[in-house]
Design a protein around this motif. Structure first.
Motif, PDB file in Angstrom:
ATOM      1  N   LYS A 179       0.828  -1.205   0.000  1.00 32.20           N
ATOM      2  CA  LYS A 179       0.000   0.000   0.000  1.00 32.20           C
ATOM      3  C   LYS A 179       0.865   1.258   0.000  1.00 32.20           C
ATOM      4  O   LYS A 179       0.540   2.245  -0.665  1.00 32.20           O
ATOM      5  CB  LYS A 179      -0.935  -0.007   1.211  1.00 32.20           C
ATOM      6  N   LYS A 180       1.974   1.217   0.750  1.00 31.37           N
ATOM      7  CA  LYS A 180       2.882   2.372   0.767  1.00 31.37           C
ATOM      8  C   LYS A 180       3.520   2.581  -0.607  1.00 31.37           C
ATOM      9  O   LYS A 180       3.639   3.717  -1.083  1.00 31.37           O
ATOM     10  CB  LYS A 180       3.968   2.161   1.825  1.00 31.37           C
ATOM     11  N   LYS A 181       3.917   1.477  -1.253  1.00 29.02           N
ATOM     12  CA  LYS A 181       4.505   1.586  -2.587  1.00 29.02           C
ATOM     13  C   LYS A 181       3.479   2.120  -3.584  1.00 29.02           C
ATOM     14  O   LYS A 181       3.799   2.951  -4.439  1.00 29.02           O
ATOM     15  CB  LYS A 181       5.028   0.222  -3.042  1.00 29.02           C
ATOM     16  N   LEU A 182       2.229   1.624  -3.460  1.00 27.55           N
ATOM     17  CA  LEU A 182       1.182   2.089  -4.373  1.00 27.55           C
ATOM     18  C   LEU A 182       0.850   3.556  -4.127  1.00 27.55           C
ATOM     19  O   LEU A 182       0.518   4.283  -5.056  1.00 27.55           O
ATOM     20  CB  LEU A 182      -0.083   1.237  -4.202  1.00 27.55           C
ATOM     21  N   GLU A 183       0.945   3.982  -2.881  1.00 32.13           N
ATOM     22  CA  GLU A 183       0.681   5.386  -2.580  1.00 32.13           C
ATOM     23  C   GLU A 183       1.702   6.281  -3.262  1.00 32.13           C
ATOM     24  O   GLU A 183       1.378   7.363  -3.762  1.00 32.13           O
ATOM     25  CB  GLU A 183       0.702   5.609  -1.067  1.00 32.13           C
ATOM     26  N   THR A 184       2.959   5.801  -3.290  1.00 31.48           N
ATOM     27  CA  THR A 184       3.997   6.549  -4.012  1.00 31.48           C
ATOM     28  C   THR A 184       3.667   6.625  -5.494  1.00 31.48           C
ATOM     29  O   THR A 184       3.808   7.679  -6.120  1.00 31.48           O
ATOM     30  CB  THR A 184       5.369   5.867  -3.815  1.00 31.48           C
TER      31      THR A 184
END
Length: 439
Positions: A179-184
């Motif tokens: 989710k953090k990677k996708l947020e980036t």
């Protein structure tokens, strides 16, 4: 379950027809399920429509139906059982135990296909997040070996449950990282979108049921290069190309992932960043396969997905319907469709239609004219006189508008006729009212 694996998986594909479902649709629903299996590289050796009066909590199907399917599985040496419906974790586990082979439901099947087709980093992250969410809900099935790890006292609690909780935490941790990677990725996509919003080009997004012909149309209207095959979910990742309109203007055409009935919630959530491309577009092209007997139902399913992501006419977004594959219709049916399309264009509504064939190119000229008309309906054409001390305004007009005419006059004065969007025209009137004098 990849296409290049050997040996190829041999599958039994079943479509449960519920009591409230139309019998006439069942054959087409089963055909779609077989198409999904083939898209995954699976060999659908056997297939069957199974009438369901009441879903059994334990096994989904009735005992007699399961016995018949088990006989088919053994007779044909099958190693995969596909159910074109959503199974609970318990139902999936019990069917696997009874049939002795792997069982996969519709959601799992679509997730497998998406995992196989995702080509970009963003697409892979989105699919992996959806897959982990699906697996987390099925730990009771995935970790059945842990049932044997209970203590010897006969109590319910034991190491197995502790292990399940540990594995659930591992999946949660992985999902948090994804989710953090996708947020980036979303932030990057947001910056790209804002950059496009500042550019003069409008954005046109292709939407439609999978295999309706979106990628073929994309290649026809642009320089293309997108994989276009007669296969469900042939392409997943969003692609942008310049679309040149008949009047010389240009737009950005965006090819998005195909929709499908009962699109897994996990995928809608994971692909929200991609689907936002649809939400932010200036115009939607809804490509429909008019040779599909279920075309009206497919249309409603696409509209349902649009509503879920807050896009479409209900949110002030105009749609042009592209009635594709008229070459597969009879002459009378094609003529009737053409008459309906022309009638919709004359109504000047939020949803005009164009009958085309992406295979033969029939109707493409009219469609492109229709796209241009829809994009420029609210535009303003301004007559402008640029004086030598206002040449920065001339540069702005070239960057943000479509210059229809331009000529040089005396004393360095430039006369221009420029088409601008409603918002840009308003901005120019406020910032340079002195340049809007009568020529």
């Amino acid at each position: 379950m990849h296409k290049n694996e050997a040996p190829q998986e041999r599958a039994f594909v079943t479509h449960p027809r519920f009591a409230n479902a139309r019998a006439s649709d069942a054959d087409y629903d089963l055909e779609e399920a077989i198409g999904l299996a083939e898209a995954l590289g699976v060999d659908p050796v056997s297939s069957k429509i199974v009438p369901i009066r009441e879903v059994k909590v334990a096994n989904f199907f009735g005992s007699g139906q399961i016995e018949e399917m088990l006989a088919d599985v053994k007779a044909n040496d099958l190693n995969l059982f596909i159910v074109n419906a959503e199974l609970s974790p318990i139902q999936q586990r019990n069917l696997e135990n009874t049939l002795g082979i792997k069982v996969i439901d519709r959601t799992g099947l679509i997730l497998e296909i998406f995992g196989l087709r995702a080509a970009t980093k963003e697409g892979s992250l989105q699919v992996e997040l959806a897959r982990l969410g699906y697996e987390r809900s099925r730990l009771v099935r995935t970790w059945t070996h842990l049932e044997r790890q209970r203590g010897g006292t006969g109590t319910v609690a034991g190491p197995g449950e502790t292990q399940i909780e540990s594995d659930r935490r591992v999946l949660n941790d992985k999902m948090t990282v994804l989710k953090k990677k996708l947020e980036t990725v979303r932030r990057t996509r947001g910056l790209q979108r804002k950059k496009r919003e500042r550019a003069p080009e409008r954005v046109v997004a292709l939407v439609g049921y999978t295999n309706a012909g979106k990628s073929t149309l994309f290649n026809l209207l642009t320089t293309g290069g997108v994989l276009a095959q007669d296969m469900l979910f042939a392409t997943l990742d969003t692609t942008h190309r310049v679309l040149t309109l008949p009047g010389g203007q240009s737009a950005i055409l965006s090819d998005t992932v195909g929709f499908i009935s009962d699109l897994p919630t996990e995928l809608i959530t994971a692909f929200r960043a991609t689907l936002e491309e649809v939400k932010e577009a200036d115009l939607l092209l809804h490509v429909r396969d008019m040779s599909d007997p279920l075309t009206e139902r497919r249309r409603e399913e696409v509209m349902d997905v649009l509503r879920q992501i807050e896009a479409g006419p209900e949110h002030g977004q105009e749609i042009v319907e592209v009635w594709n594959k008229v070459d597969l219709l009879s002459e009378d049916a094609a003529n009737s469709l053409q008459e309906r399309a022309l009638a919709s264009q004359e109504m000047m509504s939020m949803m005009s239609s164009y009958a085309v064939s992406c295979l033969t190119g029939e109707g493409m000229d009219a469609l492109q004219e229709g796209i241009q008309e829809a994009l420029t309906a609210d535009d303003h054409v301004l007559d402008i006189k640029i004086t030598p001390d206002a040449f920065s305004a001339r540069a702005w007009l070239h960057e943000n508008g479509h210059v229809l005419e331009e000529s040089s006059g005396k004393l360095g004065v430039v006369k221009m006729k420029v088409r601008l969007s409603e918002s840009d025209a308003g901005r120019f009137r406020v910032s340079h009212p002195e340049l809007l004098q009568s020529l």
